[in-house]
Design an enzyme around this catalytic site. Sequence first.
Site, short mmCIF file in Angstrom:
data_model
loop_
_atom_site.label_atom_id
_atom_site.label_comp_id
_atom_site.label_asym_id
_atom_site.label_seq_id
_atom_site.Cartn_x
_atom_site.Cartn_y
_atom_site.Cartn_z
N ASP A 113 6.71 9.60 -31.26
CA ASP A 113 6.93 8.17 -30.98
C ASP A 113 5.60 7.43 -30.95
OD1 ASP A 113 8.36 5.87 -30.53
OD2 ASP A 113 8.66 6.21 -28.39
N GLY B 80 11.80 6.33 -20.60
CA GLY B 80 11.87 5.99 -19.19
C GLY B 80 11.10 4.72 -18.87
N GLY C 172 5.91 -1.05 -17.76
CA GLY C 172 6.25 -0.66 -19.11
C GLY C 172 7.55 0.11 -19.13
N ARG C 173 8.18 0.12 -20.30
CA ARG C 173 9.41 0.90 -20.46
C ARG C 173 9.59 1.26 -21.92
NH1 ARG C 173 14.73 -1.08 -18.76
NH2 ARG C 173 13.69 -1.79 -16.85
N GLY C 174 10.33 2.33 -22.13
CA GLY C 174 10.65 2.77 -23.48
C GLY C 174 11.88 3.63 -23.44
N VAL D 217 8.03 2.83 -16.56
CA VAL D 217 6.74 3.11 -15.93
C VAL D 217 6.47 2.08 -14.85
CG1 VAL D 217 4.28 3.48 -16.32
CG2 VAL D 217 5.92 4.05 -18.13
#
Length: 813
Positions: A647, A539, A534-536, A541
Amino acid sequence: MKNSSFLLVLVLSILHLPSQPSSATRTTLRRGDSLSVDNQDDILISKSGVFSAGFFSVGNNAYCFAIWFSHPPCSGQNCTVVWMANRDEPVNGRYSKLSLKTNGNLVLTDASHAVVWATDTASLSGSKTPVHQLQLLDSGNLVLRDREGIVLLWQSFDYPTDVLLPEQNLTRNTPLVSSRSNGNFSSGYYKLYFDNDNVLRLLFNGPLISSVYWPDPSHVSWEVGRTTYNDSRVAVLDSLGNFTSSDDLKFLTSDFGKKTQRMLKVDHDGNVRVYSREKDEKWVVTWQGISDSCAVHGICGPNSVCRYSPSEGRSCSCPPGYAWKNDTDWTQGCAPKFESFCNNNSDSHVDFLRLSHHDFYGYDKGYRPNTTLASCKKKCADLCDCKGFEYKFNEDSGSFDCFPKILLLNGHFALSLLGSIYLKLPKANLSSYQIPTEGFNPLPCAPKAQEVILQRTYLKSHASSTLEILLIFASVLAGVEIVVVFLTWSFLTRTDPNRRGGYAKGYHLAARGFTRFTYAELKKATSNFSKEIGRGSGGIVYKGVLPDHGEVAVKWLNEVNQGEDEFLAEVRTIGDLNHMNLIAMWGYCAEGKHRLLVYEFMDHGSLAENLSSDQLDWTKRYEIAVGSAKGLTYLHEECLEWVLHCDVKPHNILLDSNYQPKVADFGLSKILKREGLKNSSFSRIRGTRGYMAPEWVYNMPITSKVDVYSYGIVLLELVTGRSPSGGLANTEGGDENESKRLTSWVRERKRTEVPTETWIKEIVDPRLTGEYDIRKIEVLVAVALQCVQEDRDARPTMSQVVEMLLRLESEDL
């Protein structure tokens, strides 16, 4: 062959024998093990040796299972006890045990095998989360963990006695109760607790009467700087000496900022104090709640008067006409030396002695404003149960008020007290009574300390000799067991290099809890950050595996410009958050510029991933809506710090193996002290386009209502299966107007003239294939549209959202 068979039978017999208590100190107690009162060295110690837990002598042949400061070293009554399991029911000095049963219960038994105290954890330690071990942490917290060391099934921090340690929460369900006296550890008469009006108070709860005395009961809460409007009812003292309570009680200790041993304690004299101690030094008081100890109720007993001098301390005395019940124990108070006044013509044989600057708080027989002294005397004389009265000038009315007293409790002398007490006494010998002086009255010591001997007799069994033989045989077999286990372990270590040091580094979360990892350790655990899950904006993951084969999620934070101290302070706050609908943080890395967080791994990934699949039926979606709301409510209203997520979106709602939701990525968003609620400021816009509240765009003050707005969009996404852009779910939002597109689309179809079933059929996610609850969808949509109101004040709070959703569930039962 026969020898081999015999050895096999012997080993199997050994493995079925119960483990014997160790004679040496240990750091954990595993299932089936016990600690014995017969062995003074049979104790648990924390990793750094600061705390010890074991049987503590509280009298002649009387022991309690307790936790105490063991560093610096102490012995006997010199040890500072911070917790007791059985303070009001000591066990015998022989044959008593604390055992961790195989069913998960921690049980304290007396010599007669009667259960004196136990945790009710057997029901919590099912096949999925069996109790693995009891461990004493360096915080002073005694904890029961599951096999993986993740789930906390029981902790002593939830059941305090008279001490609150740093980072231990004081809540509505965990009051502190003083000990009876300096040498008596049983429950005393003073309690620090959150009252029903959400205010932290001190209560005198005596054998006959009870009364609140702190904060000053003669003032309303806001006059003493308290608030009744925060119902979270939680307070905490941190390791630096900062105390914060949800009722706005805040203070810093006199040595604030020093890293030293601390504890907040409700003392047996009714005062609440913070004690601090440097290494190998004595405890010193660095804060106390009450400066004049005579303000403590019940401290001198009934019919007695308390005097306080800063140089000499507190003393108690009997007023004229009264004498001590026990001249070595002030708390028993004084008794009258005359007979009752309850007979006819009482006014003819009684008179009153004036005691200036005296007060007996409370227990007034009515209140008579604007009254003459003669009238007040007449009223008290006619009431046979009147012991005297207070006569005081009222500055507001410009007249004198009369307060007849039916009990003389909480007596207090101070020059600052402007009123007078008129003591009711027999007229015959009134002239013989002397008005007490202002001198100090020391408490005489008893000639000999009295000990209460437990009346317990245990008959020796006739089969004791047989039992001793069996015990000797069992001890021999236990020795063989140790040898076999040691040889087996040595063999496995030599043959399997992966076992070497695997546990030495302490990755067992049961043993270490919240862990600080090195960058090299996390790099190895994630195979050089090779598997991205995962990413956002915050950062990326990665999936990792710790040496104990535990799966974790490792988030590499972007753009962390904090210093290490600031980062660690926020990480510590996040690590303390504990809710079933929040992702659990296991550890962190702060090394150079590297900032990484280690979380529990969620089997089913994010809600965003699952919305595009056929795995989420209507029941799961509704549970996700409720669970996510509960998690956000905890962040906003129930934890001591005020945490904004900033968020909220399907990508940050993760699903466990049972599809239960856990809100993630709330770390490092915005953490504020509760006093900063009205002055929150942000250096930049936070969140994801399509889920952001209008406040971000129009540069308005940011409150928890921005999370409410984002949650409303998520609700609409759960119902419709559409992202804020209007397309299928599992896509990031486009611009700030996209949320309006989704809400406008739903509002347009939810018109009053259109039947409910019709508009619901138009908006509901086609993946549900008609399997849904129309009434629940109607409520979810209504709640969602309230959450996405343009005016933030028109939006509900997250706790109101939870209430609306749970009310719907209760109606279905």
